[in-house]
Design an enzyme around this catalytic site. Structure first.
Site, PDB file in Angstrom:
ATOM      1  N   GLU A   1       0.857  -1.198   0.000  1.00  0.00           N
ATOM      2  CA  GLU A   1       0.000   0.000   0.000  1.00  0.00           C
ATOM      3  C   GLU A   1       0.886   1.239   0.000  1.00  0.00           C
ATOM      4  O   GLU A   1       2.099   1.165  -0.164  1.00  0.00           O
ATOM      5  CB  GLU A   1      -0.902   0.024   1.252  1.00  0.00           C
ATOM      6  CG  GLU A   1      -2.308  -0.515   1.031  1.00  0.00           C
ATOM      7  CD  GLU A   1      -3.234   0.516   0.403  1.00  0.00           C
ATOM      8  OE1 GLU A   1      -2.754   1.595  -0.037  1.00  0.00           O
ATOM      9  OE2 GLU A   1      -4.447   0.228   0.323  1.00  0.00           O
TER      10      GLU A   1
ATOM     11  N   ASP B   1      -9.953   0.580  -4.037  1.00  0.00           N
ATOM     12  CA  ASP B   1      -8.892   0.709  -3.036  1.00  0.00           C
ATOM     13  C   ASP B   1      -8.235   2.087  -3.203  1.00  0.00           C
ATOM     14  O   ASP B   1      -8.928   3.102  -3.205  1.00  0.00           O
ATOM     15  CB  ASP B   1      -7.907  -0.451  -3.175  1.00  0.00           C
ATOM     16  CG  ASP B   1      -7.232  -0.823  -1.871  1.00  0.00           C
ATOM     17  OD1 ASP B   1      -6.649   0.079  -1.235  1.00  0.00           O
ATOM     18  OD2 ASP B   1      -7.259  -2.001  -1.493  1.00  0.00           O
TER      19      ASP B   1
END
Length: 301
Positions: free
Chosen positions: A24, A207
């Site tokens: 991430e 996301d």
């Protein structure tokens, strides 16, 4: 106004087969010509230097989820499990700042980035991805966090902004919904919440996101092995980038001309059979595009 359709100038390539449990937090450093990214669940910060492919990593004793460079000091602003912190990769010095939700013990911070005024926006979420306890915080230059939007989302992602900075986009990932808000640039306040884009079941879950220099939104799809590019007004899909692994998590433009799209992924929640079929799961990918990104905003503190 409808945006032109961007094109891909290369196939996606895995530049770091890191096997991240939950990759991430992409942030391109123009000064270092390097990409910072994280593995949230393994508590690690990574840096990939473009010129020579050098890979560096730093370990933490708790989750680390989002990264921004500092505008006036060396080092980074990062979100740890409970709040914002300052970290200098050169020295290893870590300074924890405000932890704004001590009453929500089951939460952790997730995605985030800075606005054009240098304020760090970060969403919190339920660690188990079940309870609707997520909120959106604005960390000002003094490091204090203000709860701007008590979202009630189990998993938060984003935000990103329109090219004119008047609209913020923020994700309710579990419900496959991206929301748009009117964004007051000076005060850093939100109003006018409205649905902007809803994913269908075959498209996975929204996301991380980023906005390119033409104002188009690029969105990572958890569970659908792709990134999509969208018109900022109509939300029309303009381009789909297919990746060789299911869980695509975040993305940022980088490179000398800001035309390389860096993309993170995750091994989390993949079965043994899926992992065997997806050897690059958890890897860092890059793809060359005709689109130009915007320089990452830096934290003013």
């Amino acid at each position: 106004m409808n945006q032109p359709t961007p094109t891909l100038l290369s196939e996606p390539r895995c530049i770091w087969p890191a096997g991240a449990t939950l990759g991430e937090g992409t942030c391109w450093s123009e000064q270092e010509q390097a990409l910072y990214w994280v593995d949230i669940l393994e508590h690690r910060l990574h840096r990939y230097r473009l010129a020579d492919g050098e890979r560096s990593s730093w370990a933490f004793d708790e989750t680390i989820s989002a990264v921004a460079e500092r505008a006036n000091q060396p080092g980074l602003a990062v979100t740890l499990r409970r709040g914002l912190a300052l970290f200098d990769p050169a020295t290893g010095e870590l300074q924890r700042l405000h932890q704004p939700e001590p009453e929500r013990n089951g939460n952790r911070f997730n995605d985030g980035k800075c606005d054009a005024q240098g304020r760090f926006w970060a969403g919190s979420m339920d660690f188990g991805c079940q309870a609707p306890t997520g909120a959106l915080y604005r960390f000002d230059a003094n490091g204090l966090g203000t709860r701007v939007f008590d979202a009630g989302f189990a998993v938060t992602n984003g935000p990103t902004w329109s090219r004119d900075q008047r609209t913020m986009y923020f994700n309710d990932t579990v419900h496959q919904q991206i929301h748009a808000f009117d964004f007051a640039i000076t005060s850093g306040t939100l109003s006018g919440q409205r649905p902007w884009l809803r994913f269908t079941n075959g498209d996975g879950y929204p996301d991380g996101m980023t906005t390119d220099a033409d104002g188009r939104l690029w969105i990572a799809h958890w569970g659908a092995a792709c990134v999509t590019c969208h018109d900022p007004d109509s939300a029309e899909e303009l381009l789909r980038v297919k990746l060789p692994t299911d869980h695509i998590t975040n993305l940022a433009f980088g490179g000398p001309d800001l035309r390389t799209l860096f993309i993170t992924s995750a091994r989390f929640e993949l079965s043994a059979a899926q992992l065997a079929a997806q050897p690059f799961a958890g890897g860092l990918f890059a793809v060359d595009t005709s689109a130009t990104g915007q320089p990452a905003n830096r934290f003013a503190g």
